[in-house]
Design an enzyme around this catalytic site. Structure first.
Site, PDB file in Angstrom:
ATOM      1  N   GLY A  54       0.865  -1.179   0.000  1.00  0.00           N
ATOM      2  CA  GLY A  54       0.000   0.000   0.000  1.00  0.00           C
ATOM      3  C   GLY A  54       0.892   1.215   0.000  1.00  0.00           C
ATOM      4  O   GLY A  54       2.072   1.111   0.335  1.00  0.00           O
ATOM      5  N   CYS A  81       5.377  -5.989   1.817  1.00  0.00           N
ATOM      6  CA  CYS A  81       5.698  -4.566   1.855  1.00  0.00           C
ATOM      7  C   CYS A  81       4.886  -3.838   2.936  1.00  0.00           C
ATOM      8  O   CYS A  81       5.098  -4.084   4.111  1.00  0.00           O
ATOM      9  CB  CYS A  81       5.538  -3.958   0.468  1.00  0.00           C
ATOM     10  N   TYR A  82       3.922  -3.000   2.571  1.00  0.00           N
ATOM     11  CA  TYR A  82       3.119  -2.336   3.605  1.00  0.00           C
ATOM     12  C   TYR A  82       2.451  -3.389   4.503  1.00  0.00           C
ATOM     13  O   TYR A  82       2.320  -3.208   5.707  1.00  0.00           O
ATOM     14  CB  TYR A  82       2.046  -1.442   2.955  1.00  0.00           C
ATOM     15  N   GLU A 170       5.728 -10.928  -5.894  1.00  0.00           N
ATOM     16  CA  GLU A 170       4.785 -11.094  -7.008  1.00  0.00           C
ATOM     17  C   GLU A 170       5.287 -10.510  -8.317  1.00  0.00           C
ATOM     18  O   GLU A 170       4.742 -10.804  -9.372  1.00  0.00           O
ATOM     19  CB  GLU A 170       3.417 -10.484  -6.634  1.00  0.00           C
ATOM     20  N   SER A 222     -23.347 -10.390 -26.982  1.00  0.00           N
ATOM     21  CA  SER A 222     -22.799  -9.362 -27.877  1.00  0.00           C
ATOM     22  C   SER A 222     -21.862  -9.965 -28.903  1.00  0.00           C
ATOM     23  O   SER A 222     -21.506  -9.321 -29.876  1.00  0.00           O
ATOM     24  CB  SER A 222     -22.031  -8.330 -27.048  1.00  0.00           C
ATOM     25  N   VAL A 225     -16.081 -11.965 -26.088  1.00  0.00           N
ATOM     26  CA  VAL A 225     -15.724 -13.215 -25.433  1.00  0.00           C
ATOM     27  C   VAL A 225     -16.472 -13.393 -24.106  1.00  0.00           C
ATOM     28  O   VAL A 225     -16.938 -14.497 -23.799  1.00  0.00           O
ATOM     29  CB  VAL A 225     -14.184 -13.360 -25.275  1.00  0.00           C
ATOM     30  N   ASP A 226     -16.673 -12.323 -23.357  1.00  0.00           N
ATOM     31  CA  ASP A 226     -17.288 -12.479 -22.033  1.00  0.00           C
ATOM     32  C   ASP A 226     -18.723 -12.982 -22.128  1.00  0.00           C
ATOM     33  O   ASP A 226     -19.088 -13.966 -21.479  1.00  0.00           O
ATOM     34  CB  ASP A 226     -17.265 -11.145 -21.256  1.00  0.00           C
ATOM     35  N   SER A 227     -19.539 -12.297 -22.948  1.00  0.00           N
ATOM     36  CA  SER A 227     -20.935 -12.743 -22.993  1.00  0.00           C
ATOM     37  C   SER A 227     -21.043 -14.104 -23.672  1.00  0.00           C
ATOM     38  O   SER A 227     -21.917 -14.909 -23.346  1.00  0.00           O
ATOM     39  CB  SER A 227     -21.843 -11.704 -23.649  1.00  0.00           C
ATOM     40  N   LYS A 366      -9.629 -11.799 -17.370  1.00  0.00           N
ATOM     41  CA  LYS A 366      -9.908 -11.941 -18.812  1.00  0.00           C
ATOM     42  C   LYS A 366      -9.269 -13.199 -19.416  1.00  0.00           C
ATOM     43  O   LYS A 366      -9.928 -13.949 -20.128  1.00  0.00           O
ATOM     44  CB  LYS A 366      -9.362 -10.707 -19.536  1.00  0.00           C
TER      45      LYS A 366
END
Ligand code: XMP
Length: 510
Positions: A54, A81-82, A170, A222, A225-227, A366
């Site tokens: 943070g 870290c924080y 990370e 639509s 890819v998501d829908s 995604k």
């Protein structure tokens, strides 16, 4: 399902941490620190907790703190870290401001022999980014690693399984960062790494089946890819009780409406409603040149068409949306200014008669949605479809939109896509398309003077579409695209390549 909590203290790497955990086949979810109490953490059954970094100092009263009871839950914690400094502060240790400006960038780290560092050499490179440092670990903790400027770069209390690292495991600059995260997950939290797309898909279908037992579901498809993935998942769960409405607003790219219909019709039969609303959209857009008005008109017309179709179905129990994880995370960022009013299906719930909202992808990033799409058998072209704005080609035609301009832009865009596919540029741009500008210029066609249109080609490389660089496409690809467009698309006498980055430009022209 075994899962890890990424407790967010406002760090810029919160999503990256969750990704790194999921890369190890362990499911991770991010929660802002003020959104979950130690009691709720206990009840949710997490195998481990990671405190993110943070931007603050723990001594700043405005910095996010947390209830020290979390340290007594018996759940392993790794503070980064924080998060490391916060553990120190909560446990009664000491955090001090660095004598100089702090420690930033690649730093040599020396580690002790400890399960957290299994397979990590005694010295390696880690990534540091901090001002404050831990001058005295809390009672019960011992120092497990150090750097030249940081006497306690890692610490741990094995009896309570509480650990902190001052560096960022990370980020890829930390050479053995993923080994350390792996050790925390598997050696300390006892995870087994059972998270995979196949079993996620099975569990998700099972959970949807239960949640939606006997209910009817409506989804706006639509072709993105998501829908599309949401539709496949829901179809597996509720079969015939799912109805998908695909609105062709006449602003799609060449071949796209057909691709969506050809993909989903065999699966859904008459439960796929394809509405050709192109005339309605075109007439609503007639004479409109102002970009924001175009977007508003399209968003509004989309909702009206969808609503009319939904009304024909009568009451539906659930409305489904392809919302994905990054859309959901509330990390407490301030409101940003509206640059463009994005049109998504997110505006629909106000106007449809339904009892509940289902968002079957809200846990996925995604690329995980794409992997799920592949697991469910979605065709490659749809899985890897580049982002396409809701308002479609309307924001790629400058000035008034007409059927003629749309058809010429579709051709130019298809040529550009074909040439990119044939040229295999490396790197492949993340998004590329043609724009029909409103600039006219003098050209020569045959022996005569021509006064024609200008097509702009745009290709960008980006991770998140928030910023983007123009892609250095090979000249040969640009040359072939240019020559074919001027030869094959009537009225186009000039092709230009857009070499602006975002910012200050945006990806789309309008
Ligand atoms: P900009 O032009 O804002 O685009 O730099 C960033 C990314 O967002 C896409 N985009 C949209 N997507 N509805 C969408 O779903 C929209 O209205 C919209 N406008 C832009 C754009 O294609 C790019 O990938």
């Amino acid at each position: 399902m075994e899962k890890i909590l990424v407790l967010d203290f406002g760090g810029q790497y919160n999503q990256l941490i969750a990704r790194r955990v999921r890369d190890q086949r362990v499911y991770a979810e991010i929660k802002p620190c003020w959104k979950i109490s130690p009691e709720e953490i206990r009840a949710a059954g997490y195998k481990g907790i990671i405190f993110t970094g943070g931007p603050n100092s723990v001594y700043d009263p405005a910095s996010p703190h947390y209830d020290p009871a979390v340290m007594e839950l018996g759940i392993p914690i790794l503070g980064i870290c924080y998060g490391d400094q916060l553990l120190t502060w909560m446990g009664g240790g000491e955090v001090s401001p660095a004598a100089q400006a702090g420690e930033y960038g690649k730093t040599e780290l020396t580690v002790e022999d400890h399960p957290l560092f299994k397979g990590v050499p005694r010295t390696s490179v880690c990534w540091m980014s901090h001002r404050d440092y831990i001058s005295k670990p809390p009672v019960g903790f011992r120092t497990l690693a150090a750097t030249a400027h940081c006497p306690c770069a890692a610490m741990g209390d094995d009896s309570r399984k509480l650990y902190g690292v001052q560096f960022h495991p990370e980020v890829t600059h930390s050479e053995y960062g993923s080994a350390m995260l792996h050790n925390f997950l598997f050696e300390i939290c006892g995870c087994s790494g059972e998270w995979s797309m196949e079993n996620y898909a099975e569990r998700a279908v099972e959970a949807l089946r239960e949640k939606l037992a006997g209910k009817t579901v409506l989804l706006a498809l639509s072709g993105g890819v998501d829908s599309s993935v949401a539709a496949l998942l829901l179809h597996r769960a509720v079969g015939e009780r799912l109805t998908c409405v695909f609105v062709d607003h006449g602003l799609l790219r060449k071949g796209e409406a057909k691709l969506v219909e050809d993909t989903f019709h065999p699966l859904f039969g008459d439960k796929l409603i394809c509405v050709d609303a192109s005339e309605r959209f075109l007439s609503a857009l007639a004479g409109v040149t102002e970009p924001e008005r175009k977007r508003k008109i399209i968003g509004e017309a989309f909702i009206r068409v969808f609503e009319a179709e939904a009304k024909k179905l009568g009451h539906v129990n659930a409305l489904a949306q392809g919302t994905i994880y990054p859309d959901v995370i509330e990390s407490g960022k301030g409101d940003s200014a509206v640059i463009k009013s994005h049109h998504n299906v997110g505006g629909l719930p106000d106007v449809i008669d339904f009892d509940e909202l289902v968002e079957p992808l809200r846990e996925l990033f995604k690329d995980e949605v794409r992997r799920l799409g592949e697991t469910l058998g979605l065709p490659h072209e749809l899985v890897w479809r580049q982002p396409f704005p809701g308002p479609g080609l309307a924001v790629r035609i400058l000035g008034e939109i007409t059927a003629d301009k749309l058809s010429r832009l579709r051709e130019a865009d298809a040529i550009f896509r074909e040439e990119i596919a044939a040229g295999h540029p490396n790197p492949m741009p993340d998004q590329y398309f043609a724009v029909l500008t409103d600039a006219r210029s003098v050209g020569v066609i045959g022996d005569g003077r021509a006064y024609g249109d200008t097509v702009a080609l745009r290709a960008v490389s980006t991770d998140d579409f928030m910023t983007a660089a123009w892609t250095r496409l090979p000249y040969e690809v640009l040359e072939r695209a240019s020559s074919r467009i001027t030869n094959e698309v009537p009225g186009v006498t000039r092709v230009v390549y857009d070499i602006s980055s975002k910012p200050p430009a945006t990806v789309e022209w309008e």
